[in-house]
Scaffold this motif. Structure first.
Motif, PDB file in Angstrom:
ATOM      1  N   ALA A 114       1.673  15.683  -5.176  1.00 54.19           N
ATOM      2  CA  ALA A 114       1.310  14.268  -5.193  1.00 54.19           C
ATOM      3  C   ALA A 114       2.275  13.454  -6.048  1.00 54.19           C
ATOM      4  CB  ALA A 114      -0.118  14.099  -5.711  1.00 54.19           C
ATOM      5  N   VAL A 115       2.615  13.981  -7.222  1.00 55.31           N
ATOM      6  CA  VAL A 115       3.532  13.279  -8.129  1.00 55.31           C
ATOM      7  C   VAL A 115       4.921  13.178  -7.498  1.00 55.31           C
ATOM      8  CG1 VAL A 115       4.696  13.386 -10.367  1.00 55.31           C
ATOM      9  CG2 VAL A 115       2.256  13.876 -10.204  1.00 55.31           C
ATOM     10  N   ALA A 116       5.378  14.271  -6.870  1.00 52.08           N
ATOM     11  CA  ALA A 116       6.692  14.269  -6.238  1.00 52.08           C
ATOM     12  C   ALA A 116       6.769  13.232  -5.121  1.00 52.08           C
ATOM     13  CB  ALA A 116       7.011  15.666  -5.690  1.00 52.08           C
ATOM     14  N   LEU A 117       5.739  13.177  -4.275  1.00 47.60           N
ATOM     15  CA  LEU A 117       5.727  12.211  -3.169  1.00 47.60           C
ATOM     16  C   LEU A 117       5.625  10.782  -3.691  1.00 47.60           C
ATOM     17  CD1 LEU A 117       3.401  14.034  -0.601  1.00 47.60           C
ATOM     18  CD2 LEU A 117       5.876  13.760  -0.490  1.00 47.60           C
ATOM     19  N   ALA A 118       4.843  10.581  -4.751  1.00 44.96           N
ATOM     20  CA  ALA A 118       4.713   9.237  -5.333  1.00 44.96           C
ATOM     21  C   ALA A 118       6.053   8.769  -5.884  1.00 44.96           C
ATOM     22  CB  ALA A 118       3.661   9.245  -6.437  1.00 44.96           C
ATOM     23  N   PHE A 119       6.789   9.663  -6.523  1.00 48.56           N
ATOM     24  CA  PHE A 119       8.088   9.301  -7.088  1.00 48.56           C
ATOM     25  C   PHE A 119       9.088   8.967  -5.986  1.00 48.56           C
ATOM     26  CE2 PHE A 119      12.376  10.510  -8.449  1.00 48.56           C
ATOM     27  CZ  PHE A 119      12.512   9.703  -9.575  1.00 48.56           C
ATOM     28  N   ILE A 120       9.127   9.789  -4.933  1.00 50.77           N
ATOM     29  CA  ILE A 120      10.070   9.570  -3.837  1.00 50.77           C
ATOM     30  C   ILE A 120       9.824   8.224  -3.171  1.00 50.77           C
ATOM     31  CG2 ILE A 120      10.745  10.375  -1.532  1.00 50.77           C
ATOM     32  CD1 ILE A 120      10.151  13.239  -2.538  1.00 50.77           C
ATOM     33  N   ASN A 121       8.560   7.928  -2.880  1.00 50.25           N
ATOM     34  CA  ASN A 121       8.235   6.676  -2.181  1.00 50.25           C
ATOM     35  C   ASN A 121       8.262   5.476  -3.118  1.00 50.25           C
ATOM     36  OD1 ASN A 121       7.286   7.313   0.772  1.00 50.25           O
ATOM     37  ND2 ASN A 121       6.464   8.943  -0.484  1.00 50.25           N
ATOM     38  N   GLY A 122       7.949   5.709  -4.393  1.00 49.37           N
ATOM     39  CA  GLY A 122       7.935   4.608  -5.350  1.00 49.37           C
ATOM     40  C   GLY A 122       9.296   3.963  -5.504  1.00 49.37           C
ATOM     41  N   LYS A 123      10.336   4.778  -5.606  1.00 49.76           N
ATOM     42  CA  LYS A 123      11.674   4.213  -5.818  1.00 49.76           C
ATOM     43  C   LYS A 123      12.155   3.457  -4.575  1.00 49.76           C
ATOM     44  CE  LYS A 123      14.311   8.360  -4.456  1.00 49.76           C
ATOM     45  NZ  LYS A 123      15.325   9.354  -4.869  1.00 49.76           N
ATOM     46  N   LEU A 124      11.704   3.866  -3.382  1.00 49.99           N
ATOM     47  CA  LEU A 124      12.070   3.153  -2.159  1.00 49.99           C
ATOM     48  C   LEU A 124      11.256   1.873  -2.009  1.00 49.99           C
ATOM     49  CD1 LEU A 124      12.362   6.250   0.192  1.00 49.99           C
ATOM     50  CD2 LEU A 124      14.227   4.699  -0.388  1.00 49.99           C
ATOM     51  N   GLY A 132       9.473  -2.530   7.706  1.00 50.78           N
ATOM     52  CA  GLY A 132       9.990  -1.210   7.353  1.00 50.78           C
ATOM     53  C   GLY A 132       9.364  -0.628   6.097  1.00 50.78           C
ATOM     54  N   GLY A 133       9.037  -1.488   5.119  1.00 52.85           N
ATOM     55  CA  GLY A 133       8.451  -1.013   3.874  1.00 52.85           C
ATOM     56  C   GLY A 133       7.059  -0.434   4.019  1.00 52.85           C
ATOM     57  N   GLN A 134       6.416  -0.663   5.188  1.00 55.24           N
ATOM     58  CA  GLN A 134       5.073  -0.106   5.414  1.00 55.24           C
ATOM     59  C   GLN A 134       5.093   1.421   5.322  1.00 55.24           C
ATOM     60  OE1 GLN A 134       2.075  -1.544   6.146  1.00 55.24           O
ATOM     61  NE2 GLN A 134       2.409  -3.500   7.162  1.00 55.24           N
ATOM     62  N   THR A 135       6.194   2.030   5.749  1.00 57.78           N
ATOM     63  CA  THR A 135       6.312   3.489   5.665  1.00 57.78           C
ATOM     64  C   THR A 135       6.138   3.958   4.228  1.00 57.78           C
ATOM     65  OG1 THR A 135       7.809   3.589   7.564  1.00 57.78           O
ATOM     66  CG2 THR A 135       7.850   5.460   6.053  1.00 57.78           C
ATOM     67  N   TYR A 136       6.814   3.288   3.301  1.00 58.96           N
ATOM     68  CA  TYR A 136       6.754   3.692   1.902  1.00 58.96           C
ATOM     69  C   TYR A 136       5.376   3.393   1.303  1.00 58.96           C
ATOM     70  CZ  TYR A 136      11.712   3.248   2.971  1.00 58.96           C
ATOM     71  OH  TYR A 136      12.938   3.337   3.576  1.00 58.96           O
ATOM     72  N   LEU A 137       4.777   2.277   1.711  1.00 60.05           N
ATOM     73  CA  LEU A 137       3.462   1.913   1.194  1.00 60.05           C
ATOM     74  C   LEU A 137       2.420   2.954   1.586  1.00 60.05           C
ATOM     75  CD1 LEU A 137       1.478  -0.036  -0.148  1.00 60.05           C
ATOM     76  CD2 LEU A 137       1.320  -1.252   2.043  1.00 60.05           C
ATOM     77  N   TRP A 138       2.369   3.304   2.875  1.00 60.81           N
ATOM     78  CA  TRP A 138       1.368   4.264   3.340  1.00 60.81           C
ATOM     79  C   TRP A 138       1.649   5.673   2.813  1.00 60.81           C
ATOM     80  CZ3 TRP A 138      -3.196   3.085   5.339  1.00 60.81           C
ATOM     81  CH2 TRP A 138      -3.364   1.805   5.865  1.00 60.81           C
ATOM     82  N   ASN A 139       2.933   6.016   2.640  1.00 55.41           N
ATOM     83  CA  ASN A 139       3.255   7.306   2.037  1.00 55.41           C
ATOM     84  C   ASN A 139       2.795   7.364   0.584  1.00 55.41           C
ATOM     85  OD1 ASN A 139       4.485   7.868   4.458  1.00 55.41           O
ATOM     86  ND2 ASN A 139       6.481   8.369   3.595  1.00 55.41           N
ATOM     87  N   LEU A 140       2.897   6.223  -0.113  1.00 56.96           N
ATOM     88  CA  LEU A 140       2.434   6.170  -1.499  1.00 56.96           C
ATOM     89  C   LEU A 140       0.911   6.302  -1.557  1.00 56.96           C
ATOM     90  CD1 LEU A 140       3.337   5.809  -4.432  1.00 56.96           C
ATOM     91  CD2 LEU A 140       3.063   3.343  -4.131  1.00 56.96           C
ATOM     92  N   ILE A 141       0.220   5.628  -0.635  1.00 51.47           N
ATOM     93  CA  ILE A 141      -1.237   5.770  -0.541  1.00 51.47           C
ATOM     94  C   ILE A 141      -1.602   7.229  -0.259  1.00 51.47           C
ATOM     95  CG2 ILE A 141      -3.287   5.138   0.802  1.00 51.47           C
ATOM     96  CD1 ILE A 141      -1.971   2.389   1.241  1.00 51.47           C
ATOM     97  N   SER A 142      -0.802   7.863   0.597  1.00 53.22           N
ATOM     98  CA  SER A 142      -1.011   9.275   0.912  1.00 53.22           C
ATOM     99  C   SER A 142      -0.896  10.139  -0.337  1.00 53.22           C
ATOM    100  CB  SER A 142       0.022   9.724   1.955  1.00 53.22           C
ATOM    101  OG  SER A 142       0.021  11.126   2.108  1.00 53.22           O
ATOM    102  N   ALA A 143       0.108   9.863  -1.172  1.00 56.18           N
ATOM    103  CA  ALA A 143       0.301  10.635  -2.403  1.00 56.18           C
ATOM    104  C   ALA A 143      -0.884  10.448  -3.349  1.00 56.18           C
ATOM    105  CB  ALA A 143       1.596  10.204  -3.083  1.00 56.18           C
ATOM    106  N   VAL A 144      -1.383   9.217  -3.446  1.00 60.38           N
ATOM    107  CA  VAL A 144      -2.549   8.940  -4.291  1.00 60.38           C
ATOM    108  C   VAL A 144      -3.770   9.711  -3.773  1.00 60.38           C
ATOM    109  CG1 VAL A 144      -4.164   7.160  -5.072  1.00 60.38           C
ATOM    110  CG2 VAL A 144      -1.716   6.683  -5.027  1.00 60.38           C
ATOM    111  N   GLY A 145      -3.917   9.755  -2.437  1.00 64.90           N
ATOM    112  CA  GLY A 145      -5.030  10.496  -1.833  1.00 64.90           C
ATOM    113  C   GLY A 145      -4.955  11.983  -2.144  1.00 64.90           C
ATOM    114  N   ILE A 146      -3.746  12.548  -2.083  1.00 63.92           N
ATOM    115  CA  ILE A 146      -3.575  13.967  -2.404  1.00 63.92           C
ATOM    116  C   ILE A 146      -3.974  14.231  -3.855  1.00 63.92           C
ATOM    117  CG2 ILE A 146      -1.859  15.794  -2.748  1.00 63.92           C
ATOM    118  CD1 ILE A 146      -0.312  14.656  -0.386  1.00 63.92           C
ATOM    119  N   PHE A 147      -3.586  13.309  -4.734  1.00 66.75           N
ATOM    120  CA  PHE A 147      -3.866  13.514  -6.163  1.00 66.75           C
ATOM    121  C   PHE A 147      -5.367  13.497  -6.444  1.00 66.75           C
ATOM    122  CE2 PHE A 147      -4.270  12.356 -10.612  1.00 66.75           C
ATOM    123  CZ  PHE A 147      -3.357  13.211 -11.211  1.00 66.75           C
ATOM    124  N   PHE A 148      -6.059  12.473  -5.924  1.00 67.39           N
ATOM    125  CA  PHE A 148      -7.480  12.326  -6.251  1.00 67.39           C
ATOM    126  C   PHE A 148      -8.375  13.255  -5.427  1.00 67.39           C
ATOM    127  CE2 PHE A 148      -5.894   8.345  -8.027  1.00 67.39           C
ATOM    128  CZ  PHE A 148      -6.526   8.352  -9.252  1.00 67.39           C
TER     129      PHE A 148
END
Length: 314
Positions: free
Chosen positions: A207-217, A72-88
């Motif tokens: 990117a920061v908003a998505l990273a924060f949302i997924n980071g806490k999960l 289940g945590g894969q969702t949060y991991l890939w969403n976090l990678i997605s946020a990093v991609g948006i930022f860079f």
């Protein structure tokens, strides 16, 4: 995520993929900074929504010997990678390009590119359509919760990510249109460059908003107090439970939680009093008290184990 949410992501991927192509084409012919920013924006959205879909697919894998709690945590991991991609990719490239334009641009009058305007209008229609679809799915999942309550209680950020990305995408297209039109009518390309800079800052915020949302999960978050109270109320209603000593919840995936519970069992609702009375009668009739007590202790242990197993299945 339910099937409707997956459909929203697939629609976003197809829509953004098409938009990315025509935006890059329009930039080649117009050299507009805001058009380039929008093309990179759409490219980042496309790749990141693909990552969201990968995360959903990965999270549906079954538990195994090496992953006893599932994926289940894969969702949060890939969403976090997605946020990093948006930022860079999204913010980084567009911000650098906008700053270079501000530092080295001569801000001469620009010709109005009808191709760019047409592409942006088409993009606006497609982005708005995907946004409406995502918002409908979001409201369906939100139910009676307020927006703030849903933000705190939601354990599946994929749909929220699509909603945020498409909301920013619509705003980005409007900014690009404004920059191009102001640049033409006010005879300065400065407005086009400023529009691209604002678009890059929107991408940074997203990117920061998505990273924060997924980071806490991803780190580990408990259920909301309201949902945990519902669980406590249900457990206390069970006849086998005397009272709860400690309860702990941990979100381990979309619609998946780990529950740790310490509770005192109500022996009166577990032990068969008829059997106790029967054993007592046998002792009074001369049967060995030690034998009867051992038999009763063994039965009590088995009944306790069975009760715990039954409770875990409820």
């Amino acid at each position: 995520m339910a099937g409707g949410g997956v459909r929203v992501i697939v629609s976003a991927i197809l829509g953004n993929g098409f938009i990315t192509g025509i935006k890059f084409l329009a930039w080649v012919f117009s050299s507009s900074p805001s058009m380039l920013a929008e093309a990179i924006h759409s490219l980042a959205d496309t790749f990141n929504q693909i990552l969201l879909l990968v995360g959903i697919k990965q999270s549906r894998k079954r538990a195994s010997k090496y992953y006893p709690r599932g994926h289940g945590g894969q969702t949060y991991l890939w969403n976090l990678i997605s946020a990093v991609g948006i930022f860079f990719l999204g913010f980084g490239v567009t911000f650098v390009h906008a700053i270079e334009g501000l530092m080295h641009g001569n801000f001469e009058p620009t010709e109005l590119s009808y191709l760019s305007l047409g592409v942006l209008v088409v993009s606006l229609v497609i982005e708005a359509g995907v946004l409406v679809q995502a918002y409908k799915e979001f409201n369906l999942k939100r139910g009676d919760l307020s927006y703030l309550e849903f933000y705190h209680e939601n354990d599946d950020p994929s749909l929220l990510a699509v909603l945020l990305e498409d909301g920013v995408a619509v705003l980005g297209v409007l900014l690009a249109l404004l920059g191009i039109l102001l640049g033409y009518y006010l005879k300065s390309s400065l407005f086009d460059v400023i529009a691209s800079l604002v678009i890059s800052l929107l991408l940074a915020f997203m990117a920061v908003a998505l990273a924060f949302i997924n980071g806490k999960l991803l780190v580990g978050k408990s259920l909301s107090a309201g949902k945990q109270d519902e669980i406590v109320k249900y457990i206390n209603s069970l006849a086998e439970i005397a009272h709860i000593e400690r309860i702990e919840t941990l979100v381990i995936g979309p619609n998946k939680i780990r529950l740790s519970l310490e509770a005192e069992l109500d022996t009166h609702n577990i032990i068969d009093m008829n059997l106790i009375q029967l054993e007592s009668k046998k002792i009074s009739q001369g049967e060995s008290a030690v034998k009867a007590l051992l038999k009763n202790s063994d039965r009590a242990m088995r009944l306790t184990g069975k009760t715990i197993n039954d409770l875990e299945l409820k």
